[in-house]
Structures are given as C-alpha cells and as structure tokens.
Design a protein around this motif. Sequence first.
Motif, mmCIF file in Angstrom:
data_model
loop_
_atom_site.group_PDB
_atom_site.id
_atom_site.type_symbol
_atom_site.label_atom_id
_atom_site.label_comp_id
_atom_site.label_asym_id
_atom_site.label_seq_id
_atom_site.Cartn_x
_atom_site.Cartn_y
_atom_site.Cartn_z
ATOM 1 N N PHE A 222 -40.213 84.948 62.279
ATOM 2 C CA PHE A 222 -41.466 85.551 62.906
ATOM 3 C C PHE A 222 -41.174 86.191 64.398
ATOM 4 N N LEU A 223 -42.140 87.285 64.673
ATOM 5 C CA LEU A 223 -41.961 87.904 65.905
ATOM 6 C C LEU A 223 -43.520 87.784 66.530
ATOM 7 N N ASP A 224 -43.594 87.543 67.554
ATOM 8 C CA ASP A 224 -44.920 87.565 68.276
ATOM 9 C C ASP A 224 -44.660 88.567 69.408
ATOM 10 N N PRO A 225 -45.341 89.762 69.614
ATOM 11 C CA PRO A 225 -45.098 90.945 70.613
ATOM 12 C C PRO A 225 -45.857 90.443 71.772
ATOM 13 N N ARG A 226 -46.733 89.395 71.824
ATOM 14 C CA ARG A 226 -47.343 89.017 72.960
ATOM 15 C C ARG A 226 -46.433 87.764 73.583
ATOM 16 N N ASP A 227 -45.320 87.701 73.359
ATOM 17 C CA ASP A 227 -44.480 86.432 73.936
ATOM 18 C C ASP A 227 -44.286 87.094 75.592
ATOM 19 N N PRO A 228 -44.540 86.524 76.549
ATOM 20 C CA PRO A 228 -44.464 87.047 77.749
ATOM 21 C C PRO A 228 -42.939 87.404 77.977
ATOM 22 N N ARG A 229 -41.937 86.811 77.257
ATOM 23 C CA ARG A 229 -40.544 87.021 77.403
ATOM 24 C C ARG A 229 -40.042 88.415 76.649
ATOM 25 N N LEU A 230 -41.135 88.924 75.952
ATOM 26 C CA LEU A 230 -40.675 90.265 75.240
ATOM 27 C C LEU A 230 -41.356 91.315 76.053
ATOM 28 N N ALA A 231 -42.215 91.208 76.887
ATOM 29 C CA ALA A 231 -42.868 92.089 77.793
ATOM 30 C C ALA A 231 -41.969 93.056 78.418
ATOM 31 N N PRO A 232 -40.955 92.679 79.122
ATOM 32 C CA PRO A 232 -39.956 93.540 79.864
ATOM 33 C C PRO A 232 -39.397 94.492 78.923
ATOM 34 N N LEU A 233 -38.935 93.925 77.701
ATOM 35 C CA LEU A 233 -38.433 94.685 76.674
ATOM 36 C C LEU A 233 -39.282 96.013 76.202
ATOM 37 N N ALA A 234 -40.660 95.682 76.252
ATOM 38 C CA ALA A 234 -41.634 96.725 75.818
ATOM 39 C C ALA A 234 -41.773 97.615 76.721
ATOM 40 N N ALA A 235 -41.559 97.486 77.842
ATOM 41 C CA ALA A 235 -41.952 98.352 79.193
ATOM 42 C C ALA A 235 -41.512 99.809 78.795
ATOM 43 N N PRO A 236 -40.168 100.020 78.577
ATOM 44 C CA PRO A 236 -39.784 101.449 78.483
ATOM 45 C C PRO A 236 -40.475 101.967 77.431
ATOM 46 N N ILE A 237 -40.890 101.432 76.176
ATOM 47 C CA ILE A 237 -41.773 102.123 75.461
ATOM 48 C C ILE A 237 -43.218 102.562 75.896
ATOM 49 N N HIS A 238 -43.857 101.505 76.701
ATOM 50 C CA HIS A 238 -44.871 101.886 77.397
ATOM 51 C C HIS A 238 -44.973 103.134 78.236
ATOM 52 N N ARG A 239 -43.797 103.076 79.118
ATOM 53 C CA ARG A 239 -43.878 103.884 80.098
ATOM 54 C C ARG A 239 -43.638 105.309 79.627
ATOM 55 N N ARG A 240 -42.746 105.667 78.530
ATOM 56 C CA ARG A 240 -42.624 106.765 77.906
ATOM 57 C C ARG A 240 -44.216 107.035 77.160
ATOM 58 N N ALA A 241 -44.824 106.304 76.591
ATOM 59 C CA ALA A 241 -46.205 106.641 75.945
ATOM 60 C C ALA A 241 -46.965 107.145 77.165
ATOM 61 N N ILE A 242 -47.093 106.773 78.216
ATOM 62 C CA ILE A 242 -48.009 107.248 79.347
ATOM 63 C C ILE A 242 -47.415 108.609 79.850
ATOM 64 N N GLU A 243 -46.075 108.617 80.396
ATOM 65 C CA GLU A 243 -45.484 109.681 80.870
ATOM 66 C C GLU A 243 -45.556 110.883 80.005
ATOM 67 N N GLU A 244 -45.379 110.736 78.737
ATOM 68 C CA GLU A 244 -45.056 112.026 77.866
ATOM 69 C C GLU A 244 -46.443 111.906 76.767
ATOM 70 N N ALA A 245 -47.507 111.465 77.405
ATOM 71 C CA ALA A 245 -48.651 111.349 76.434
ATOM 72 C C ALA A 245 -49.117 112.663 75.961
ATOM 73 N N ALA A 246 -49.216 113.673 76.572
ATOM 74 C CA ALA A 246 -49.771 115.227 76.271
ATOM 75 C C ALA A 246 -49.005 115.728 75.222
ATOM 76 N N ALA A 247 -47.432 115.436 75.433
ATOM 77 C CA ALA A 247 -46.732 116.090 74.397
ATOM 78 C C ALA A 247 -46.891 115.264 72.975
ATOM 79 N N ILE A 248 -46.834 113.948 73.194
ATOM 80 C CA ILE A 248 -46.961 113.284 71.863
ATOM 81 C C ILE A 248 -48.346 113.397 71.354
ATOM 82 N N SER A 249 -49.332 113.459 71.828
ATOM 83 C CA SER A 249 -50.698 113.759 71.315
ATOM 84 C C SER A 249 -50.634 115.281 70.731
#
Length: 542
Positions: A222-249
């Motif tokens: 089982f994997l729970d993405p809301r585990d606080p210890r995983l949040a730093p590992l998700a940060a690069p994906i979130h950063r890219r989603a924000i900074e490249e939002a126009a191109a992605i959408s």
Amino acid sequence: MASSFSASWLRGDPRALEFLSDRYCRRAARAEAVATAASRPIAPALHEVLVARNARLAPSPARERNLELLARPGTTAVVTGQQVGLFLGPLFTVYKAASAIAAARALAEETGRPCVPVFWLQTEDHDLPEIDHCFVPRSAGGPLRVALALPDAATSRVPVAHHHLGPSVTGALAALRAELSSNPHVDEHLALLERAYRPEATLADAFAEVLSTLFADEGLVFLDPRDPRLAPLAAPIHRRAIEEAAAISSKLAERGHALAKAGFSEQVHIRPGSPLNFFSPDGAAGARYRLDPSSSPGTWNLVGHPEGASVTTAELVSWLDREPLRFTTSALLRPILQDTWLPTAAYVGGPGEIAYFAQLAPLYAHVGLPMPLIVPRARFRIIDDRVRRLLDVLGLSPDDANAPRDELVARLAAREAGESFESPEAIEARLLSTFASELARLGERMAAVDTTFAQAISRTDKTVRRGVSRLVARYSRSITLRDQVTLERVERLRAYLAPEGAPQERIYGLPHYASRLGSHAFMRRVIEACEPFSGNLKDLKP
C-alpha cells in the motif's frame, strides 16, 4: 452524443486505439513494458517510507517479501488504486486489487522478473459524498444505504486523508449488523470491520487495514500519497505542473479536441492555462483549491475560495520548499506522480480511468515518462443462491436483468398465460414503422403540389409519435398489473444484479457477500476467477 471511450476501447474500436494502445493484449508488448519499467529502480527514500507505512498494517510475510523485492534493481510493479470508501466502497475496489495481483503474477511468470502489486490509496481527493457510504442489497425494497454523518461533508474541500470516522461509524456498523444478522459469516466479517472502523481512525487507515487483511496472503503493498514523508518527493512534480502549466494545458486541450473529433468526450475537463494540482492555503489539513491563471501575470486565483483569494507563483514555489504537503494532485497529475515514484509496468483501471489515460499521452511525453500498460480490471457479477433461485423460478438468464422491467414482466406474463403478447417495444416499432412509411409516401406525393405540406407532415409525425408512446405505455402497464408476484420477483432480481440500472459491482459493497460467504473465502474465489489481461464480464457462482 459522444461515445463511451472505455467501451469502444475494450471492443477494439480503431478510433479508440488511436488514443490508447491495447498493448496489454500482446505478450511481446507486455515484456517490453516490463523491461522498460525494470530500468527505473525505486528511490531508497520512497522505499523507506513504504516499509514504515506498511508495517502498520495486518501482518503479512508475503507483503514483507514484496517490499524487499521492491528495493532490488529490476523489480517492477503493477499498480491500481481507489478512493478510500466506507467499508471499502463498491465491490470493484476488491476486484481492482485482485486484478493487480493476478496481473503481477502473470507478468512475473512471463518475463522472469519480479513484479509486485501496489495499491495506491487515493487520499488526496476531497469529495466526501462519493465515499462516506456503502450500499447493501436487501431481499425486499431498494438497496440499504449505510452512511457516516460527517459535518459539512457536501461542502468540505479538505483531502479525505485528514477526516476521522467519528462517532457515527458506530451507528453505521450497527446498521450493517442488523441487516446482515441472519448471514452465516456475519460475526467474522463484522469483527474485521469493527477492528478497523473505529471513531478515532481515519477513513484511509480503516480502509487500508481491512484491504490489507483480506489480501495479506497475496502481499499487496500500500502507498498513501498523503504520508508527510513523501511530500518532499512529490514537490518536483508539483513545481513542474505550476511552472509549465500553459504548455501542459495546451497539449492536453489539443488532445481533447482530437478526442472530440473522433466522437469521444474528455473524461477530465482541461482548464486553459491551469496547473494540474491543488493548493491548500491554510495548511496541509485545510481546504484545497484549484489554481486558475488571473489577469495579473504570475498570479493564480484559488477557484472556489470564499474570499476570492489569489497566490503568486513565487509564493507557491516558496510553499513547495517549506511545506510541500500543501499540494495535492488532480486525476491527470496523479499517474505522473505514481510513475515517477514507482517502476510501473502496468496500471489496472476501471472504465473512467481508461478514459482519462486516453488523454494522457501528451503529458507523459512532455515529462519524458513511458506510459505503462493500461489493463482493464476484472468485472464480475455475483450469482449467489438467492439470485439463482430467482433466475430458476422466472426462467431467465442473468443478462435478462438488464432489460427494462416492463418488458421482462410482459414476456413472463405472456409465457405463463400461453398468450402471445408482444413486447411494448415491438408493438411501438411496428406501429410507427407502418405510419412512417405511409406518411413518407404522402409527403412525396404532395411535395410538388404544396411546398408547405412538409410542415404539416412534421407536426403530424410528432403528434402521432406522442400518441403511440402513450398507448404503448398503457399497454405495458396493463400487462404488468396482470401478475404482481412476477413483478415483485423481477424487481428483486434486478435489484440484486442491476441495482438502479447500474452494474452490481458499482453499487453494492463487500459486507453482504463477505457475511454470506466468508471474507477470505470470497476473496479466494475472486482471485481464482481473475483472468489477467481480460476485461470480460464474468459470473461468479459461489
């Protein structure tokens, strides 16, 4: 009207295959997907969190072995997931888990590479009304809805990971026990639910505890993405989603237009220029909001915020560095996070997920990730002793339960009375066919005489069709009332197999069947019936 993408894809429609390959059907393609996934080992930091999170679940030597395998280079994963519904939600939750286990076993046998089944606990969503209840079939009347009484459930924007069950879960369990008390295995199954579903537990923890117990022998991880210890590992994906939002959408919108041109609709609507993530301005356990570009460059509106708040890109990046748990994924970003973290060879999904994977090829290409095999989950229809008795008495097949009620009753009444009553649909078709033919002939004859005659033809056509429809409805009701007992039996059959016109597996939860057949016995039956890489509907006859 747009066609169902998943239905078209499952039957091999070339239009659908243009958007999502059916590679899962071919052994060579499966081997290629496994080899690709095997080249992407899991990060040690992620593995450490997985080991710690799974240690809180029901003991399972098989799960421990699978976690050890995940740490080794060359191991791959088959992933599935679901929202953490009350008492596991609809039956298809366990069908998904069983499908992932069966697919992982098959891929390991075919390729000789270790493959581990992983269940992604979808705890980032905030739609409580979708998961705060469970339906149980009853011998009379409609399904019983057993639900939690959660304050502000309809308006909450807080990720479900942060919701505790609360005192109302005691009443929900009592309602289950009262309804299922006559079933032979009710004590065993309710004991399992009562151990997990405690007022102080979260929806996610209770869900994971029950599902991990049911599949302990199979080693489901089982994997729970809301585990606080995983949040730093998700940060690069979130950063890219924000900074490249126009191109992605833009790329996703183009994909949506292509789907529409082919006759399909978008499963997930694309908002122009918007990132594929949510932000919680009041903290990780606070309400989450979608981001929309504002008229001011570098500023984002928080969609639905009661005060119409906004946030700048610089502020978002700062929060990503300081408190990344404030960010959550959307349905389209979640697969990217999943396949960045895990060596995913295949994802097992239902119809909705299949449809949104059809949108995702441009996003996978944009971030440089290979898309895994998309495998349809197993689909089952349970034909237990009650259903078998009804089918035998009525002389019907399970597929007949999908027919309109009045059509079934008319057919049965005619058979029992020895009279040749036609179905309402047949009568309506015959009447309208004759009328339409004569009306068309008259229209052709009058076209040269009176150019406005076509308008009268159209008005008459609509009037007669309405009249015939009313007449056929009256005919159908008259036949229906002939045999109230038959009607009640048909309604019970439809309630078991097609509740509210929907597939059984999408409405009913596990408690009814587990309490009748035994929790582990039912799970074994489901796993044994799973055919890897087949999306065909099968009947389970325990």
